[in-house]
Design an enzyme around this catalytic site. Sequence first.
Site, PDB file in Angstrom:
ATOM      1  CB  CYS A 146      -0.975  -0.355   0.944  1.00  0.00           C
ATOM      2  SG  CYS A 146      -0.434   0.056   2.981  1.00  0.00           S
TER       3      CYS A 146
ATOM      4  CG  HIS B 210      -4.715   0.033   4.859  1.00  0.00           C
ATOM      5  ND1 HIS B 210      -3.772  -1.297   3.023  1.00  0.00           N
ATOM      6  CD2 HIS B 210      -5.743   0.882   2.885  1.00  0.00           C
ATOM      7  CE1 HIS B 210      -4.595  -0.884   2.114  1.00  0.00           C
ATOM      8  NE2 HIS B 210      -5.381  -0.023   1.815  1.00  0.00           N
TER       9      HIS B 210
ATOM     10  CG  HIS C 103      -6.620   0.655  -1.931  1.00  0.00           C
ATOM     11  ND1 HIS C 103      -6.923  -0.378  -0.840  1.00  0.00           N
ATOM     12  CD2 HIS C 103      -7.812  -0.435  -2.725  1.00  0.00           C
ATOM     13  CE1 HIS C 103      -7.672  -0.611  -0.955  1.00  0.00           C
ATOM     14  NE2 HIS C 103      -8.328  -0.909  -1.843  1.00  0.00           N
TER      15      HIS C 103
END
Length: 356
Positions: free
Chosen positions: A271, A319, A331
């Site tokens: 990520c 994240h 993402h």
Amino acid sequence: MAAHREAAHRKPKQRLFTGPAARTAATLALAGAATTTALEGAAQADPRPTPAQVESEADRLYHEAEVATERYNGAKEAAAASEKALDALRDEAARRTERLNTARDALGSFATAQYRSGGIDPAIRLALSSDPDEYLERASYENRVGDRQAGALNGVRRQMSHIAQLRARAEDELVVLASRRADLKKHKDAVRAKLADARKLLATLTADQRAAYERSAGAAHGGSTARAGRSAPRSSVAAPHARAAQAVGFAYGALGKPYVWGATGPFSFDCSGLTQAAWRAAGVSLPRTTYTQINAGRRVSRSELAPGDLVFFYPGVTHVGLYIGDGRMIHAPRPGAPVRIAPISEMPFAGATRVA
């Protein structure tokens, strides 16, 4: 006598519990029965978890793996910095050692010349000289040379001290590097263990159930309405400036590429590796981890979001995605779920940052 024996063998009359004693006895009896039932249940096999339970536990393990991945990324960055610092210290020590050796050679040549001259007392050399004026001129020159050599000697001593300091700093940095490499291994092992547990758990599902889970990518990872593929429609919201537009364009180009923990492209990403690579394509250097990227620009509220902003999720900021407008982001969700578009509402929002 017989009556006595009969009384001895007669069973005593049992008294019934009444009041509080009766309630206590009943409670103990029920507890004993419950314990017996629990032990009998424990002897039986645990019920097989439902597919929903398996998927929920797999989501939890994947999230924990992502947390460990970001810690691994941070440890890797720190270890790389220590290696760079150690190399710089060693290079500087080598350069100073080379200069020290040159200075030592010069001092050695001067000492050899003095030895060959015999080290004769200056008064005797003046007395023996056939040309006193020439001798005095040479003596003055030698004094000046001696002063320079004394300065050179002091310089050698300073260089030796600096080299010792550099070597001590290098030893300290070596200890730091060993610690950071140990952290790196610990976090790497944690990632691998979590992913192995998730794969083992998912292997208990049928092929159809696993396929459905992979398609959804789990609600906790923003996959249920996500789209993968370079043909995904662009957002109707324009980026605020050219660099943000470049970062968003890079992220669109990464759609469909696999998630690989620790990867920063160009063929796979995690990520924070995706957001770092997207902004690197726009000429901006971002830190490596989610918890450092959130401080890489100006914080903005959810209502202020614009394409190119970094959006962060979960407590602990574990994240990150790249906002593209219309309440969506691009993402890298998790292993098995490629880079995709997802709504930012499907994960617990932790904050956003606008990169300059």
